[in-house]
Design a protein around this motif. Structure first.
Motif, PDB file in Angstrom:
ATOM      1  N   PRO A  98      -2.345  -3.882  -2.611  1.00 16.55           N
ATOM      2  CA  PRO A  98      -2.728  -5.145  -3.250  1.00 16.55           C
ATOM      3  C   PRO A  98      -1.687  -6.251  -3.024  1.00 16.55           C
ATOM      4  O   PRO A  98      -0.482  -5.976  -2.943  1.00 16.55           O
ATOM      5  CB  PRO A  98      -2.812  -4.786  -4.737  1.00 16.55           C
ATOM      6  CG  PRO A  98      -2.988  -3.308  -4.768  1.00 16.55           C
ATOM      7  CD  PRO A  98      -2.223  -2.787  -3.591  1.00 16.55           C
ATOM      8  N   TYR A 104      -0.312  -9.946  -4.481  1.00 18.16           N
ATOM      9  CA  TYR A 104      -0.298 -10.844  -5.644  1.00 18.16           C
ATOM     10  C   TYR A 104      -0.241 -12.302  -5.200  1.00 18.16           C
ATOM     11  O   TYR A 104       0.519 -12.659  -4.297  1.00 18.16           O
ATOM     12  CB  TYR A 104       0.913 -10.536  -6.533  1.00 18.16           C
ATOM     13  CG  TYR A 104       1.056 -11.479  -7.704  1.00 18.16           C
ATOM     14  CD1 TYR A 104       0.239 -11.367  -8.819  1.00 18.16           C
ATOM     15  CD2 TYR A 104       2.022 -12.496  -7.685  1.00 18.16           C
ATOM     16  CE1 TYR A 104       0.373 -12.227  -9.903  1.00 18.16           C
ATOM     17  CE2 TYR A 104       2.164 -13.364  -8.762  1.00 18.16           C
ATOM     18  CZ  TYR A 104       1.333 -13.226  -9.862  1.00 18.16           C
ATOM     19  OH  TYR A 104       1.459 -14.087 -10.922  1.00 18.16           O
ATOM     20  N   ALA A 137       0.221 -16.020  -7.130  1.00 22.96           N
ATOM     21  CA  ALA A 137       0.547 -16.649  -8.413  1.00 22.96           C
ATOM     22  C   ALA A 137      -0.490 -17.700  -8.797  1.00 22.96           C
ATOM     23  O   ALA A 137      -1.133 -18.318  -7.936  1.00 22.96           O
ATOM     24  CB  ALA A 137       1.931 -17.293  -8.338  1.00 22.96           C
ATOM     25  N   ASP A 138      -0.629 -17.912 -10.111  1.00 20.54           N
ATOM     26  CA  ASP A 138      -1.621 -18.864 -10.623  1.00 20.54           C
ATOM     27  C   ASP A 138      -1.491 -20.252 -10.005  1.00 20.54           C
ATOM     28  O   ASP A 138      -2.492 -20.911  -9.711  1.00 20.54           O
ATOM     29  CB  ASP A 138      -1.491 -18.993 -12.150  1.00 20.54           C
ATOM     30  CG  ASP A 138      -2.106 -17.797 -12.869  1.00 20.54           C
ATOM     31  OD1 ASP A 138      -2.783 -16.990 -12.214  1.00 20.54           O
ATOM     32  OD2 ASP A 138      -1.901 -17.688 -14.091  1.00 20.54           O
ATOM     33  N   PHE A 157      -2.982  -2.338  -9.670  1.00 21.60           N
ATOM     34  CA  PHE A 157      -3.225  -3.775  -9.844  1.00 21.60           C
ATOM     35  C   PHE A 157      -2.371  -4.350 -10.970  1.00 21.60           C
ATOM     36  O   PHE A 157      -1.763  -5.422 -10.834  1.00 21.60           O
ATOM     37  CB  PHE A 157      -4.717  -4.035 -10.114  1.00 21.60           C
ATOM     38  CG  PHE A 157      -5.479  -4.387  -8.877  1.00 21.60           C
ATOM     39  CD1 PHE A 157      -5.594  -3.484  -7.830  1.00 21.60           C
ATOM     40  CD2 PHE A 157      -6.081  -5.623  -8.745  1.00 21.60           C
ATOM     41  CE1 PHE A 157      -6.297  -3.811  -6.667  1.00 21.60           C
ATOM     42  CE2 PHE A 157      -6.785  -5.977  -7.594  1.00 21.60           C
ATOM     43  CZ  PHE A 157      -6.891  -5.060  -6.562  1.00 21.60           C
ATOM     44  N   THR A 163       1.288  -4.487  -9.853  1.00 19.51           N
ATOM     45  CA  THR A 163       1.508  -5.561  -8.883  1.00 19.51           C
ATOM     46  C   THR A 163       1.499  -6.919  -9.574  1.00 19.51           C
ATOM     47  O   THR A 163       2.329  -7.784  -9.280  1.00 19.51           O
ATOM     48  CB  THR A 163       0.428  -5.509  -7.789  1.00 19.51           C
ATOM     49  OG1 THR A 163       0.439  -4.222  -7.159  1.00 19.51           O
ATOM     50  CG2 THR A 163       0.669  -6.578  -6.727  1.00 19.51           C
ATOM     51  N   ALA A 164       0.574  -7.105 -10.505  1.00 23.06           N
ATOM     52  CA  ALA A 164       0.502  -8.365 -11.236  1.00 23.06           C
ATOM     53  C   ALA A 164       1.736  -8.582 -12.102  1.00 23.06           C
ATOM     54  O   ALA A 164       2.291  -9.700 -12.149  1.00 23.06           O
ATOM     55  CB  ALA A 164      -0.754  -8.394 -12.105  1.00 23.06           C
ATOM     56  N   LYS A 194       4.741  -7.340 -11.650  1.00 21.42           N
ATOM     57  CA  LYS A 194       5.882  -7.650 -10.772  1.00 21.42           C
ATOM     58  C   LYS A 194       5.827  -9.090 -10.297  1.00 21.42           C
ATOM     59  O   LYS A 194       6.838  -9.777 -10.232  1.00 21.42           O
ATOM     60  CB  LYS A 194       5.889  -6.696  -9.565  1.00 21.42           C
ATOM     61  CG  LYS A 194       6.350  -5.288  -9.872  1.00 21.42           C
ATOM     62  CD  LYS A 194       6.335  -4.432  -8.604  1.00 21.42           C
ATOM     63  CE  LYS A 194       6.815  -3.010  -8.884  1.00 21.42           C
ATOM     64  NZ  LYS A 194       6.749  -2.172  -7.668  1.00 21.42           N
ATOM     65  N   GLY A 195       4.626  -9.554  -9.981  1.00 25.08           N
ATOM     66  CA  GLY A 195       4.468 -10.919  -9.525  1.00 25.08           C
ATOM     67  C   GLY A 195       4.844 -11.938 -10.592  1.00 25.08           C
ATOM     68  O   GLY A 195       5.438 -12.985 -10.290  1.00 25.08           O
TER      69      GLY A 195
END
Length: 304
Positions: free
Chosen positions: A255, A257, A259-260, A294, A297-298, A300-301
């Motif tokens: 996966p 990541y 960012a927003d 998921f 990973t999120a 960590k991001g």
């Protein structure tokens, strides 16, 4: 160890012809008592209610010294399937093996396909497999032993022109296997799927004659027997045809990541080569593994 089925009872659906017939004959030859289920319908599922094909296979088995009974249930009819399981229990006292092999074809391009034809194929392949599995499930749980085999197709796993109904149904039974292999594990129930390539009445007019002669049902059945044996794995898709065998699995790439602040369709397009890097692909044993990756990973991001 030699694979045998002495003392085991097997139900094989669609066993009056083709692959089902060979599966049943070989199970009987190796010691199993077999319920020969066949609705007696045509390749498109019309007609039916004739036990002639099933009775002929029973006679073959009995002449060879084995034990078998015939059953004419329509696998899409739950009450008929319940009666089939009751018949097996009355005759043999247990059910150890179920091979969901019954199937029909109503091939057309999706634009020309009537939804009645879509439903009919789903009813036999998917609902039929679920019906048959349901009626043996608690029996196998109480025995703490069971082997269930679904039947899929390359058309479902990889796609094929003009078989939207068939492909959808055959992919759905893989999903059913995924769930039941988890639910059945603590009860000694192993659930697998066979993806056969064989010359049968289902394929008689869609493959050239030289190919049909090279892919006999007898070359597929050993794979089915392994998947319903005591040594069977669980949650496995086995490709089989012409004496050739493979395993097939669902995989996921690592996966990625985003960012927003940069998350958009354009960002996905820009990083799609990384997202779709199949060199990073690995299988998942269950859905929670994928969810966990998921979430990890999120998280960590977010810390970057």
């Amino acid at each position: 160890m030699t694979i045998r089925f002495d003392g085991r009872v097997a139900i094989v659906t669609g066993a009056g012809n083709g692959l089902g017939r060979i599966h049943a004959l070989e199970l009987a030859r190796l010691g199993a008592k077999v319920v020969i289920n066949d609705f007696g319908g045509s390749r498109d599922g019309k007609g039916g209610a004739s036990s002639d094909a099933a009775l002929a296979v029973v006679e073959e088995i009995r002449k060879a010294g084995g034990e078998a009974i015939a059953n004419g249930a329509n696998v899409a009819d739950f009450e008929q399937v319940q009666a089939m399981a009751a018949q097996a229990m009355e005759a043999f006292g247990r059910i150890d093996i179920l091979i969901n092999n019954a199937g029909i074809l109503r091939d057309k391009t999706f634009s020309k396909m009537e939804m009645a034809d879509f439903k009919a194929v789903m009813d036999v392949h998917l609902t039929g497999s679920a019906n048959c599995t349901k009626v043996v499930w608690d029996i196998m749980r109480e025995q703490n032993y069971g082997r269930i085999l679904m039947t899929t197709s390359a058309a479902a796993l990889f796609g094929n022109f003009g078989q939207a109904n068939y492909g959808a149904a055959k992919m759905a039974v893989v999903g059913l296997m995924n769930m039941l292999s988890i639910e059945g594990s603590k009860y000694g129930i192993r659930v697998n799927t066979l993806a056969p390539i064989a010359a049968t009445r289902m394929t008689s007019d869609v493959m050239p004659e030289p190919l049909l002669k090279a892919i006999r049902p007898e070359q597929v059945t050993p794979g089915a027997l392994y998947l319903v044996s005591e040594q069977a794995p669980t949650k496995l898709i086995l490709g089989a045809g012409g004496g050739v065998f493979s395993t097939i699995r669902m995989e996921e790439t690592t996966p990625v990541y985003i960012a927003d602040k940069e998350l958009s369709a354009d960002a996905i397009a820009a990083r799609f080569d990384q997202i779709a890097d199949w060199s990073t692909a690995v299988p998942r044993e269950e859905a929670n593994q994928q969810v966990a990756v998921f979430v990890e990973t999120a998280m960590k991001g977010l810390k970057v």
